[in-house]
Design a protein around this motif. Structure first.
Motif: not given
Length: 244
Positions: A20-28, A154-156, A162-169
């Motif tokens: 999910a984080l990779n997908q978000l980075a790609h989307r960014r 969208t970036l926001a 990303q913050e949510f996913k990072t915290q859950s990781r």
């Protein structure tokens, strides 16, 4: 390497978060607004060049018109002076000379005024061109601003996710054996995917189906054995879905 089956299974949860984080980075990096902003910015740059050329054309015509106006004023001044002398009277020869010069000055004034009128018409066309370019620039800037606003929004949203996913990781990774996570991260860094579900005799990473000795190796491995794909080297996680 050994790891409890449950720990291996939870690698899939960790991988899901990382995916999910990779997908978000790609989307960014691949937001359509980014390409739109770049395209419109190049369009504005071209239009600015057009605007400069159009402005120069108007300025050149203004300068030429101003020069003609000065010439016409000089002719008018000279005509007024000659007319005053003519009105004052004098010798016949002088009067004839003044009349001839006034006729010449009238022709000269007419020629200058015709030329000035032509320049003024050309200036009107040049100014219309300039105003049209300015209008297009304004519209392009507005389109770019709208795209930038959408991009920022969208970036926001992506940053929040990303913050949510990072915290859950972090809790997931911290709750797993350190050596298992270290191996997983190493593979993930190299290939983009550290662990995948083994299902129906197929590696979930490279999608290659295993046969014969390779499949027997996976089936015969102890439950706590960390099994890796011979082809892509990713960790193949065995669960109840694996069908072994």
């Amino acid at each position: 390497m050994k790891a409890a089956p449950e720990a291996q299974r939870r690698l899939l949860d960790l991988q899901a978060v990382d995916t999910a984080l990779n997908q978000l980075a790609h989307r960014r990096k691949s937001l359509p607004e980014l390409a739109e902003i770049d395209t419109v910015s190049r369009e504005i740059s071209v239009l600015e060049d057009e605007r400069v050329r159009a402005q120069v054309a108007v300025d050149d015509l203004d300068r030429d018109i101003s020069r003609f106006e000065k010439d016409i004023d000089q002719v008018r001044t000279r005509k007024q002076r000659d007319q005053a002398r003519l009105d004052a009277g004098g010798a016949l020869r002088e009067i004839e000379g003044l009349q001839h010069e006034l006729a010449t000055l009238n022709r000269r004034q007419s020629e200058l005024e015709d030329a000035e009128l032509e320049l003024m018409e050309r200036r009107e066309t040049a100014e219309q061109t300039l105003n049209e370019v300015k209008k297009r620039i304004t519209e392009a800037v507005e389109r770019r601003s709208a795209a930038e606003a959408r991009r920022d929004e969208t970036l926001a949203e992506i940053a929040k996710e990303q913050e949510f996913k990072t915290q859950s990781r972090a809790p997931l990774a911290n709750d797993l054996p350190a050596d298992l996570v270290q191996l997983y991260d190493k593979i993930r860094t190299e290939t983009g995917l550290g662990a995948a579900l083994f299902r129906s005799g197929r590696c979930g990473g490279c999608r290659i189906e295993l046969y014969g000795a390779d499949l027997a190796r996976v089936k015969g491995a102890a439950a706590d054995e960390v099994v890796r794909c011979e082809e892509c080297r990713r960790i193949m996680v065995r669960t109840a879905e694996s069908g072994l």
